[in-house]
Design an enzyme around this catalytic site. Structure first.
Site, PDB file in Angstrom:
ATOM      1  N   ILE A   1       0.869  -1.177   0.000  1.00 15.06           N
ATOM      2  CA  ILE A   1       0.000   0.000   0.000  1.00 15.06           C
ATOM      3  C   ILE A   1       0.901   1.220   0.000  1.00 15.06           C
ATOM      4  CG2 ILE A   1      -1.866   1.217   1.243  1.00 15.06           C
ATOM      5  CD1 ILE A   1      -2.758  -1.606   0.480  1.00 15.06           C
TER       6      ILE A   1
ATOM      7  N   CYS B   1       4.896  -2.559   2.801  1.00 17.55           N
ATOM      8  CA  CYS B   1       5.134  -3.746   1.972  1.00 17.55           C
ATOM      9  C   CYS B   1       4.101  -4.833   2.261  1.00 17.55           C
ATOM     10  CB  CYS B   1       6.513  -4.329   2.252  1.00 17.55           C
ATOM     11  SG  CYS B   1       7.871  -3.307   1.687  1.00 17.55           S
TER      12      CYS B   1
ATOM     13  N   GLU C   1       4.431  -8.011   2.800  1.00 14.53           N
ATOM     14  CA  GLU C   1       4.777  -8.946   3.881  1.00 14.53           C
ATOM     15  C   GLU C   1       4.363  -8.383   5.237  1.00 14.53           C
ATOM     16  OE1 GLU C   1       6.635  -7.851   1.404  1.00 14.53           O
ATOM     17  OE2 GLU C   1       8.276  -9.218   0.915  1.00 14.53           O
TER      18      GLU C   1
ATOM     19  N   CYS D   1      12.291  -7.119   1.202  1.00 12.06           N
ATOM     20  CA  CYS D   1      13.246  -6.037   1.478  1.00 12.06           C
ATOM     21  C   CYS D   1      13.810  -6.213   2.888  1.00 12.06           C
ATOM     22  CB  CYS D   1      12.569  -4.677   1.327  1.00 12.06           C
ATOM     23  SG  CYS D   1      11.498  -4.218   2.708  1.00 12.06           S
TER      24      CYS D   1
ATOM     25  N   CYS E   1      11.373  -5.634   5.831  1.00 11.45           N
ATOM     26  CA  CYS E   1      10.450  -6.762   6.023  1.00 11.45           C
ATOM     27  C   CYS E   1      11.164  -7.926   6.680  1.00 11.45           C
ATOM     28  CB  CYS E   1       9.841  -7.204   4.694  1.00 11.45           C
ATOM     29  SG  CYS E   1       8.554  -6.073   4.150  1.00 11.45           S
TER      30      CYS E   1
HETATM   31  N1  THU Z   1       7.524  -4.193  -1.883  1.00 11.92           N
HETATM   32  C1  THU Z   1       6.839  -5.149  -1.186  1.00 11.92           C
HETATM   33  O1  THU Z   1       5.635  -5.020  -0.952  1.00 11.92           O
HETATM   34  N2  THU Z   1       7.520  -6.233  -0.760  1.00 11.92           N
HETATM   35  C2  THU Z   1       8.803  -6.503  -1.078  1.00 11.92           C
HETATM   36  O2  THU Z   1       9.314  -7.533  -0.679  1.00 11.92           O
HETATM   37  C3  THU Z   1       9.586  -5.577  -1.881  1.00 11.92           C
HETATM   38  C4  THU Z   1       8.943  -4.270  -2.150  1.00 11.92           C
HETATM   39  C5  THU Z   1       6.794  -3.031  -2.387  1.00 11.92           C
HETATM   40  C6  THU Z   1       7.079  -1.728  -1.739  1.00 11.92           C
HETATM   41  C7  THU Z   1       6.673  -0.761  -2.826  1.00 11.92           C
HETATM   42  O3  THU Z   1       5.285  -0.556  -2.774  1.00 11.92           O
HETATM   43  C8  THU Z   1       6.984  -1.506  -4.110  1.00 11.92           C
HETATM   44  O4  THU Z   1       7.092  -2.868  -3.761  1.00 11.92           O
HETATM   45  C9  THU Z   1       8.232  -1.061  -4.837  1.00 11.92           C
HETATM   46  O5  THU Z   1       9.314  -1.096  -4.011  1.00 11.92           O
END
Ligand code: THU
Length: 136
Positions: free
Chosen positions: A44, A54, A56, A89, A92
């Site tokens: 979001i 993120c 996760e 990331c 997370c």
């Molecule tokens: N993002 C995630 O939701 N999980 C991950 O493991 C890597 C990155 C999202 C964060 C952001 O909304 C988009 O991916 C680009 O970085």
């Protein structure tokens, strides 16, 4: 109990709920409990880019807010549309290391059906959470 492929399907459904107008990168996560309950999460985003959440972490917060606890979780699946399975990331990984058991299976996938199986212990070796436990 559902298998990793099925859990990945739930993560893919979660990714359709992504609010990612800035990156256009949709991520989905699905957290499975012993009782077979599945908590979904997706990324979001916000115009203040650093406020993005993120997938996760959204799934983990969703589960905890619904009353689930660390020892209830048996697996997590994360998915995105990339040539290789998506990897969480650093932020997370830090949160996962505290909120999930270190040896719990984590399935990383992509839309082509590739799945890499790992654990948070492998994703974040020597994490700070283990240091904190040593504080008196
Ligand atoms: N993002 C995630 O939701 N999980 C991950 O493991 C890597 C990155 C999202 C964060 C952001 O909304 C988009 O991916 C680009 O970085």
């Amino acid at each position: 109990m559902i298998n990793k492929k099925e859990l990945m399907k739930h993560a893919k459904i979660a990714s359709t709920l992504s609010h990612s107008p800035y990156s256009k990168f949709k991520v989905g996560a699905a957290l499975l409990t012993k009782k077979g309950k599945i908590y979904l999460g997706t990324n979001i985003e916000n115009v203040a880019y650093s406020s993005a959440l993120c997938a996760e972490r959204v799934a983990i917060v969703h589960a905890y807010m619904s009353g689930a606890k660390k020892n209830d979780f048996v697996a997590m699946a994360v998915i995105a549309d990339l040539p290789d399975p998506v990897t969480p990331c650093g932020e997370c990984r830090q949160v996962m290391s505290e909120m999930l058991n270190e040896d719990m299976p984590v399935y990383l996938g992509n839309f082509k059906g590739k799945i890499k199986e790992t654990t948070i212990g492998k994703l974040l070796p020597l994490g700070f959470s283990s240091m904190f436990k040593q504080l008196k």
